[in-house]
Scaffold this active site. Structure first.
Site, short mmCIF file in Angstrom:
data_model
loop_
_atom_site.label_atom_id
_atom_site.label_comp_id
_atom_site.label_asym_id
_atom_site.label_seq_id
_atom_site.Cartn_x
_atom_site.Cartn_y
_atom_site.Cartn_z
N CYS A 3 6.20 -5.27 -12.79
CA CYS A 3 5.62 -6.53 -12.31
C CYS A 3 4.27 -6.29 -11.63
CB CYS A 3 6.58 -7.22 -11.34
SG CYS A 3 7.99 -7.97 -12.18
N HIS A 14 0.80 -1.22 0.00
CA HIS A 14 0.00 0.00 0.00
C HIS A 14 0.84 1.28 0.00
CE1 HIS A 14 -3.58 -2.37 0.36
NE2 HIS A 14 -3.16 -2.93 1.46
#
Length: 212
Positions: free
Chosen positions: A182, A173
């Protein structure tokens, strides 16, 4: 003989209620829509039941601290999940991993239905954008060494070029950073994706990560 003093009845203290957050009602509504987090009353008022449901949600998506408060991060994650629409994936009936760059979420579909998720992800940051398009899984390794970034990538499943699914190596987060293209996953989600997806599984990537 003196009579024994009458004992006062004892009562258990009331369970502590979590602090109310500035997004209380919106989070209550989101958790009700998503389901699976317990009884939630959509009234904008914190209760013991709401507190427990929000804590369960925070634990599920590694939102820190787990305090039951409907703060900005809990609100943001809940809204991203609610806004994730399976129809945007165009998965058909095949086993498909869907990646919503706009909402930074991902889920797995089969037979035209969601069989896992949606859950959170973190994709490429500015300058390392995760490309949209249709791909397939290849080059699966339980632990892949990235020669470009000198880091181990657990439960690696390549999607396109040097970009693939893997367990996040940082706090997912932390939106001030991102991956180098990725698709980062929480540990439990990464394990589920590893167990469910196979070489040749379809991957649909759509939308655009904000800020990229």
């Amino acid at each position: 003989m003196k009579p024994s003093p009458t004992k006062k009845p004892t009562t258990s203290p009331a369970a502590a209620v979590c602090p109310q957050g500035e997004h209380q009602k919106a989070v209550e509504q989101a958790l009700t829509t998503l389901g699976g987090y317990g009884t939630v009353t959509v009234d904008g008022k914190q209760s013991a039941a709401d507190c427990a449901a929000i804590k369960k949600f925070q634990k599920r998506f590694d939102i820190r601290p787990v305090n039951g408060k409907a703060g900005p991060l809990t609100h943001s994650v809940s809204q991203r999940l609610v806004k994730s629409k399976p129809s945007n994936c165009n998965a058909g009936n095949a086993l498909t991993a869907c990646i919503d760059l706009t909402n930074q979420t991902t889920w797995i579909m089969s037979g035209g239905k969601v069989i896992y998720g949606p859950t959170v992800t973190r994709t490429g940051m500015a300058g390392f954008t995760t490309p949209s398009g249709s791909y397939t899984i290849h080059d699966r390794q339980t632990k892949n060494w990235s020669t470009d970034w000198d880091v181990w990538l657990p439960l690696w499943q390549r999607i396109v070029e040097g970009k693939g699914f893997h367990t996040t190596t940082t706090y997912i987060h932390n939106s001030s950073i991102g991956s180098h293209g990725c698709v980062n996953l929480l540990p439990a989600d990464s394990q589920k994706y590893w167990n469910t997806l196979k070489t040749g599984t379809a991957v649909k990537i759509f939308g655009r990560r904000p800020g990229t």
